[in-house]
Scaffold this active site. Structure first.
Site, mmCIF file in Angstrom:
data_model
loop_
_atom_site.group_PDB
_atom_site.id
_atom_site.type_symbol
_atom_site.label_atom_id
_atom_site.label_comp_id
_atom_site.label_asym_id
_atom_site.label_seq_id
_atom_site.Cartn_x
_atom_site.Cartn_y
_atom_site.Cartn_z
ATOM 1 N N SER A 6 0.871 -1.413 -0.314
ATOM 2 C CA SER A 6 0.036 0.060 0.156
ATOM 3 C C SER A 6 0.643 1.244 -0.075
ATOM 4 O O SER A 6 1.101 1.584 1.108
ATOM 5 C CB SER A 6 -0.847 0.140 1.372
ATOM 6 O OG SER A 6 -1.857 1.441 1.562
ATOM 7 N N HIS A 31 -1.485 -1.374 -4.008
ATOM 8 C CA HIS A 31 -2.792 -1.039 -2.948
ATOM 9 C C HIS A 31 -2.306 0.595 -3.120
ATOM 10 O O HIS A 31 -1.786 1.000 -2.281
ATOM 11 C CB HIS A 31 -2.676 -2.337 -2.340
ATOM 12 C CG HIS A 31 -3.688 -1.513 -1.373
ATOM 13 N ND1 HIS A 31 -4.907 -2.886 -1.755
ATOM 14 C CD2 HIS A 31 -3.810 -0.597 -0.952
ATOM 15 C CE1 HIS A 31 -5.634 -1.936 -0.754
ATOM 16 N NE2 HIS A 31 -5.624 -0.996 -0.268
ATOM 17 N N ASP A 33 -5.275 3.919 -2.066
ATOM 18 C CA ASP A 33 -5.796 4.373 -1.411
ATOM 19 C C ASP A 33 -6.686 5.188 -1.306
ATOM 20 O O ASP A 33 -5.785 6.415 -0.850
ATOM 21 C CB ASP A 33 -5.324 4.058 0.425
ATOM 22 C CG ASP A 33 -5.044 1.949 0.798
ATOM 23 O OD1 ASP A 33 -6.075 2.076 1.159
ATOM 24 O OD2 ASP A 33 -4.034 2.868 1.468
ATOM 25 N N MET A 35 -8.721 8.219 0.133
ATOM 26 C CA MET A 35 -9.830 8.602 1.199
ATOM 27 C C MET A 35 -10.381 9.871 0.800
ATOM 28 O O MET A 35 -10.058 10.929 0.044
ATOM 29 C CB MET A 35 -9.105 8.300 2.472
ATOM 30 C CG MET A 35 -8.412 7.270 2.666
ATOM 31 S SD MET A 35 -7.363 7.449 3.920
ATOM 32 C CE MET A 35 -6.948 5.979 4.243
ATOM 33 N N HIS A 64 -9.066 1.253 -3.669
ATOM 34 C CA HIS A 64 -9.510 1.074 -2.844
ATOM 35 C C HIS A 64 -10.027 2.721 -2.434
ATOM 36 O O HIS A 64 -9.449 3.116 -2.635
ATOM 37 C CB HIS A 64 -8.380 0.263 -1.783
ATOM 38 C CG HIS A 64 -9.536 -0.134 -0.414
ATOM 39 N ND1 HIS A 64 -8.424 -0.126 0.894
ATOM 40 C CD2 HIS A 64 -10.857 0.306 -0.425
ATOM 41 C CE1 HIS A 64 -9.522 0.092 1.764
ATOM 42 N NE2 HIS A 64 -10.630 -0.009 1.051
ATOM 43 N N MET A 66 -12.342 4.987 -0.627
ATOM 44 C CA MET A 66 -12.913 4.505 0.816
ATOM 45 C C MET A 66 -13.835 5.953 1.124
ATOM 46 O O MET A 66 -13.574 7.047 1.761
ATOM 47 C CB MET A 66 -11.851 4.937 1.918
ATOM 48 C CG MET A 66 -11.477 4.056 2.170
ATOM 49 S SD MET A 66 -9.647 3.342 3.335
ATOM 50 C CE MET A 66 -8.245 3.327 1.926
ATOM 51 N N MET A 135 -11.381 -5.789 5.421
ATOM 52 C CA MET A 135 -10.688 -4.828 6.390
ATOM 53 C C MET A 135 -10.229 -5.455 7.579
ATOM 54 O O MET A 135 -11.263 -6.124 8.028
ATOM 55 C CB MET A 135 -11.243 -4.003 6.252
ATOM 56 C CG MET A 135 -11.521 -2.930 4.767
ATOM 57 S SD MET A 135 -10.087 -2.348 4.171
ATOM 58 C CE MET A 135 -9.675 -1.604 5.422
ATOM 59 N N GLY A 142 -3.521 3.930 7.565
ATOM 60 C CA GLY A 142 -2.067 2.565 8.305
ATOM 61 C C GLY A 142 -1.322 2.528 9.365
ATOM 62 O O GLY A 142 -1.978 4.026 10.229
ATOM 63 N N ASP A 173 -7.081 -6.454 4.339
ATOM 64 C CA ASP A 173 -5.745 -5.302 3.998
ATOM 65 C C ASP A 173 -5.884 -4.484 5.434
ATOM 66 O O ASP A 173 -7.329 -4.293 6.116
ATOM 67 C CB ASP A 173 -7.145 -4.077 3.130
ATOM 68 C CG ASP A 173 -6.294 -3.151 2.660
ATOM 69 O OD1 ASP A 173 -5.650 -2.564 3.391
ATOM 70 O OD2 ASP A 173 -6.888 -1.984 2.364
ATOM 71 N N GLY A 195 0.744 -2.226 4.145
ATOM 72 C CA GLY A 195 1.691 -0.978 3.636
ATOM 73 C C GLY A 195 3.091 -0.435 5.151
ATOM 74 O O GLY A 195 3.441 -1.175 4.727
#
Ligand code: DX5
Ligand code: ZN
Length: 215
Positions: A6, A31, A33, A35, A64, A66, A135, A142, A173, A195
């Site tokens: 990540s 990966h 993320d 957000m 991913h 979020m 999750m 992280g 994850d 991560g």
């Protein structure tokens, strides 16, 4: 096993260097993320950073989301080179429609479940999705510690997939380390996100290689 470092834990001041490290390593996917500060209590990075990642990465981009209302950005993430686009079950009112929209853009569709969301909510959509992302921390940050109940959920997801004759792959994850990875793989996980365990290690390339040796 598929290992997806990540980038959230990478040094953003030297992002290109971190991407090239992953390119040259035994890792399988990036990966990424995303957000929004609404679905999760944190904001990570968005489209301009993803386009830099796309420019340098030579491995599939596992994105991913979020974010609430992810439908608004599906075609944008396709254009930015996402190979797998994962949305949260908790953020989608019409999950089936969202999954179809992701697939119609030529991406693989993933659905993520928060730690409190039972695997059984996927019963009627399991045959339509490519990835179940379980999750193992509450999303948003992280470096959190792994929630032990995840093993049971991975096993439940595996059972659900087998009973339905589905092909979805199970990804885990959050807080993944060399300590919990073997049990996760045994329970049925195929892809592991890591991560801080990778990027905070003294030698990230070696850490990736030792995780890949697990299967
Ligand atoms: C958490 C993110 C994770 C995170 C994992 O919200 O979805 O992908 O980057 O980081 P570690 O491995 O440090 O828990
Ligand atoms: Zn993630």
């Amino acid at each position: 096993m598929i290992l997806a470092p990540s980038l959230l834990a990478a040094d953003f001041g030297n992002l290109q260097q971190s991407i090239e490290m992953v390119n040259a390593s035994a890792a399988d996917w990036f990966h990424i993320d995303i957000m929004d500060g609404v679905f999760v209590p944190n904001i990570s990075y968005g489209m301009p950073v993803l386009s830099v990642i796309q420019k340098h990465a030579t491995k599939p981009l596992d994105v991913h989301l979020m974010i609430i209302d992810p439908d608004r950005y599906i075609s944008t993430f396709a254009k930015l080179g996402s190979d797998i686009l994962t949305v949260h079950y908790e953020a989608c009112t019409h999950l089936h429609r969202t999954v179809q929209a992701i697939k119609s853009e030529g991406m693989k569709a993933g659905v993520a479940l928060n730690p409190h969301t039972p695997v059984s909510v996927l019963e009627d959509i399991i045959c339509d999705i490519d990835v179940v992302l379980i999750m193992s921390v509450n999303p948003g940050f992280g470096g959190q510690s792994f929630i032990e109940n995840t093993y049971k959920k991975v096993y439940q997801a595996k059972t659900l997939i087998q009973q339905a004759g589905a092909l979805a792959l199970i990804e885990v994850d959050g807080g993944v380390t060399l300590k919990n990875a073997p049990t996760l793989l045994e329970a049925g996980a195929k892809a592991l996100v890591a991560g801080s365990f990778v990027f905070n290690a003294p030698n990230p390339t070696e850490t990736i290689a030792s995780m890949k040796l697990l299967a």
